[in-house]
Write a protein that holds these residues in place. Structure first.
Motif, PDB file in Angstrom:
ATOM      1  N   THR A   1      -5.007 -12.529  -1.326  1.00  0.00           N
ATOM      2  CA  THR A   1      -4.141 -11.310  -1.625  1.00  0.00           C
ATOM      3  C   THR A   1      -4.708 -10.157  -0.839  1.00  0.00           C
ATOM      4  O   THR A   1      -6.047 -10.090  -0.595  1.00  0.00           O
ATOM      5  CB  THR A   1      -4.145 -11.111  -2.927  1.00  0.00           C
ATOM      6  OG1 THR A   1      -2.919  -9.853  -3.178  1.00  0.00           O
ATOM      7  CG2 THR A   1      -5.401 -10.726  -3.598  1.00  0.00           C
ATOM      8  N   ALA A   2      -3.800  -9.243  -0.395  1.00  0.00           N
ATOM      9  CA  ALA A   2      -4.064  -7.888   0.250  1.00  0.00           C
ATOM     10  C   ALA A   2      -4.213  -6.773  -1.052  1.00  0.00           C
ATOM     11  O   ALA A   2      -4.268  -5.634  -0.768  1.00  0.00           O
ATOM     12  CB  ALA A   2      -3.207  -7.362   1.363  1.00  0.00           C
ATOM     13  N   LYS A   3      -3.835  -7.247  -2.093  1.00  0.00           N
ATOM     14  CA  LYS A   3      -3.909  -6.329  -3.646  1.00  0.00           C
ATOM     15  C   LYS A   3      -5.190  -6.489  -4.360  1.00  0.00           C
ATOM     16  O   LYS A   3      -5.105  -6.269  -5.767  1.00  0.00           O
ATOM     17  CB  LYS A   3      -2.605  -6.818  -4.300  1.00  0.00           C
ATOM     18  CG  LYS A   3      -1.285  -6.502  -3.350  1.00  0.00           C
ATOM     19  CD  LYS A   3      -0.124  -6.818  -4.341  1.00  0.00           C
ATOM     20  CE  LYS A   3       1.158  -6.521  -3.585  1.00  0.00           C
ATOM     21  NZ  LYS A   3       1.450  -4.971  -3.125  1.00  0.00           N
ATOM     22  N   GLY A   4      -6.338  -6.837  -3.775  1.00  0.00           N
ATOM     23  CA  GLY A   4      -7.441  -6.947  -4.705  1.00  0.00           C
ATOM     24  C   GLY A   4      -8.092  -5.763  -5.426  1.00  0.00           C
ATOM     25  O   GLY A   4      -8.802  -5.650  -6.413  1.00  0.00           O
TER      26      GLY A   4
ATOM     27  N   MET B   1      -3.240   4.665   1.351  1.00  0.00           N
ATOM     28  CA  MET B   1      -3.891   3.391   1.579  1.00  0.00           C
ATOM     29  C   MET B   1      -4.241   2.898   0.298  1.00  0.00           C
ATOM     30  O   MET B   1      -4.311   1.375   0.166  1.00  0.00           O
ATOM     31  CB  MET B   1      -4.720   3.663   2.902  1.00  0.00           C
ATOM     32  CG  MET B   1      -4.267   3.483   4.279  1.00  0.00           C
ATOM     33  SD  MET B   1      -5.544   3.594   5.496  1.00  0.00           S
ATOM     34  CE  MET B   1      -6.173   5.059   5.382  1.00  0.00           C
ATOM     35  N   LEU B   2      -4.929   3.529  -0.326  1.00  0.00           N
ATOM     36  CA  LEU B   2      -5.723   3.270  -1.515  1.00  0.00           C
ATOM     37  C   LEU B   2      -4.697   2.601  -2.584  1.00  0.00           C
ATOM     38  O   LEU B   2      -4.751   1.681  -3.076  1.00  0.00           O
ATOM     39  CB  LEU B   2      -6.405   4.364  -2.260  1.00  0.00           C
ATOM     40  CG  LEU B   2      -7.743   4.817  -1.168  1.00  0.00           C
ATOM     41  CD1 LEU B   2      -8.323   6.032  -2.150  1.00  0.00           C
ATOM     42  CD2 LEU B   2      -8.733   3.608  -1.187  1.00  0.00           C
ATOM     43  N   ILE B   3      -3.533   3.385  -2.689  1.00  0.00           N
ATOM     44  CA  ILE B   3      -2.205   2.881  -3.607  1.00  0.00           C
ATOM     45  C   ILE B   3      -1.767   1.790  -3.167  1.00  0.00           C
ATOM     46  O   ILE B   3      -1.416   0.922  -4.112  1.00  0.00           O
ATOM     47  CB  ILE B   3      -1.289   3.922  -3.714  1.00  0.00           C
ATOM     48  CG1 ILE B   3      -1.960   5.294  -4.636  1.00  0.00           C
ATOM     49  CG2 ILE B   3      -0.167   3.744  -4.429  1.00  0.00           C
ATOM     50  CD1 ILE B   3      -0.893   6.510  -4.456  1.00  0.00           C
TER      51      ILE B   3
ATOM     52  N   GLY C   1      -6.867  -4.253   5.070  1.00  0.00           N
ATOM     53  CA  GLY C   1      -5.776  -3.331   4.885  1.00  0.00           C
ATOM     54  C   GLY C   1      -6.338  -1.924   4.673  1.00  0.00           C
ATOM     55  O   GLY C   1      -5.529  -0.941   4.907  1.00  0.00           O
ATOM     56  N   ILE C   2      -7.539  -1.632   4.161  1.00  0.00           N
ATOM     57  CA  ILE C   2      -8.008  -0.435   3.917  1.00  0.00           C
ATOM     58  C   ILE C   2      -9.107  -0.051   4.823  1.00  0.00           C
ATOM     59  O   ILE C   2      -8.813   0.887   5.712  1.00  0.00           O
ATOM     60  CB  ILE C   2      -8.463  -0.214   2.627  1.00  0.00           C
ATOM     61  CG1 ILE C   2      -7.637  -0.562   1.467  1.00  0.00           C
ATOM     62  CG2 ILE C   2      -9.321   1.214   2.319  1.00  0.00           C
ATOM     63  CD1 ILE C   2      -8.189  -0.625   0.134  1.00  0.00           C
ATOM     64  N   VAL C   3     -10.216  -0.772   5.056  1.00  0.00           N
ATOM     65  CA  VAL C   3     -11.246  -0.498   6.014  1.00  0.00           C
ATOM     66  C   VAL C   3     -10.557  -0.353   7.578  1.00  0.00           C
ATOM     67  O   VAL C   3     -10.843   0.484   8.191  1.00  0.00           O
ATOM     68  CB  VAL C   3     -12.157  -1.277   5.997  1.00  0.00           C
ATOM     69  CG1 VAL C   3     -13.541  -0.995   6.964  1.00  0.00           C
ATOM     70  CG2 VAL C   3     -12.847  -1.306   4.339  1.00  0.00           C
TER      71      VAL C   3
END
Length: 345
Positions: A293-296, A45-47, A19-21
């Protein structure tokens, strides 16, 4: 780490990393000039990965500074390097920011107790508890239902057994028959003793029996499951305080208290951690279900906001899928580019 391969952790963090990289990679096809609009996109993206607003703002400022040093241009790898360094520092340098009551005061909202000043965490949490001959170490595991608390206890018991410890588990969540049954099944599967009583038994009595049995049988570590009803209910905190006081009276010191947080819950998990830490003495966190999760990034938000150290992470469903938390390895696994990277890179 307990796992022999960095790749296992990296694989477990895939959803968050992608989701970020992945989205950063869409921007950095090569060297590009970062304008304010692009920096805003990076911050968003970081948030979105639940790193938290404070950490996301600080990291974005660090990226902007790095870009200026490079003459206004940057690359994906240089940006990832900034993110890795910032997050590693945040996790490594986390200091408790929450004042909590002592176990004697946990759950007591009487005027007499309210006026007392809470205490900060006074000792550095230990990944491997101190072993004292004849006196079992106690790990007290708390958290709301559904976070993976009972399974985490089984994983910790297995981990310490592999380290040569003689482990016992205590089924202190007596309000859920399923919790007692689940822990009993796990204990039998991994080959450790489990002390239990009937449903709705007094949790303090269960733990007292467990400590008696541990001393008689020569166990050096007792891991205690606890009820996980709504963490805002003072009755639950009263119960936890009562059990903790039984432990202190029996072994002469407070238990090491671990709070289990489900990474999937994101900011809700952060709020759970805050409420628990303001109510009972929490020594550190176990963050579970990072692989789903995508919220690591919630690991970072917790360190940034509460300063509570993450001591263990779970990235899988098998009993081996738990490991002591290492900030540097976590940051590299979460913000690495390229499938071939290893821990020696």
């Amino acid at each position: 780490m307990a796992w022999g391969a960095f790749d296992k952790l990296r694989k477990g963090l895939r959803k968050t990393r992608d989701g970020i990289v992945g989205r950063l990679g869409d921007i950095f096809g090569g060297r590009v000039r970062l304008d304010p609009e692009t920096l805003d996109a990076i911050e968003e993206m970081l948030i979105s990965a639940d790193l938290g607003v404070q950490a996301s703002l600080r990291i974005t400022r660090s990226i902007e500074k790095r870009v200026k040093e490079e003459g206004g241009e940057s690359s994906l790898e240089s940006v990832l390097e900034v993110i890795r360094k910032d997050i590693t520092a945040t996790l490594r340098d986390a200091k408790p920011r929450i004042k909590v009551r002592s176990w004697d005061e946990a759950g007591d909202d009487s005027p007499k107790k309210k006026g007392k000043k809470g205490r900060k965490l006074e000792r550095e949490p230990e990944t491997v508890p101190e072993i004292r001959p004849g006196v079992p170490q106690v790990i007290f595991v708390v958290g709301v239902n559904g976070t993976g608390k009972t399974t985490t206890i089984a994983k910790l018991a297995h981990y310490y057994k592999q380290e040569g410890r003689k482990v016992m588990v205590a089924a202190g969540d007596t309000f859920r028959a399923a919790a007692v049954e689940q822990l009993t099944i796990w204990a039998d599967r991994i080959g450790v003793d489990c002390i239990q009583q009937g449903q709705n038994a007094d949790p303090a009595a269960v733990v007292f029996d467990a400590l008696q049995a541990a001393e008689a049988r020569g166990h050096d570590l007792v891991i205690v499951d606890t009820a996980g009803r709504l963490h805002t209910k003072s009755s639950l905190m009263d119960e936890l305080g009562k059990v903790a006081r039984v432990i202190h009276k029996k072994i002469g010191r407070d238990p090491e208290t671990l709070l289990v947080v489900d990474a999937n819950t994101g900011q809700n998990g952060l709020q759970q951690a805050k409420v628990f830490a303001e109510t009972v003495p929490v020594d550190g966190l176990v963050l579970t279900k990072l692989d789903g999760t995508a919220k690591g990034g919630i690991v970072v938000a917790i360190a940034e906001t509460l300063g509570l150290p993450v001591l263990w992470i779970g990235v899988g469903e098998t009993v081996e899928d738990i490991a002591p938390f290492d900030p540097e390895i976590f940051a590299r696994a979460l913000f690495s580019d390229g499938e071939g990277e290893t821990t020696t890179a």
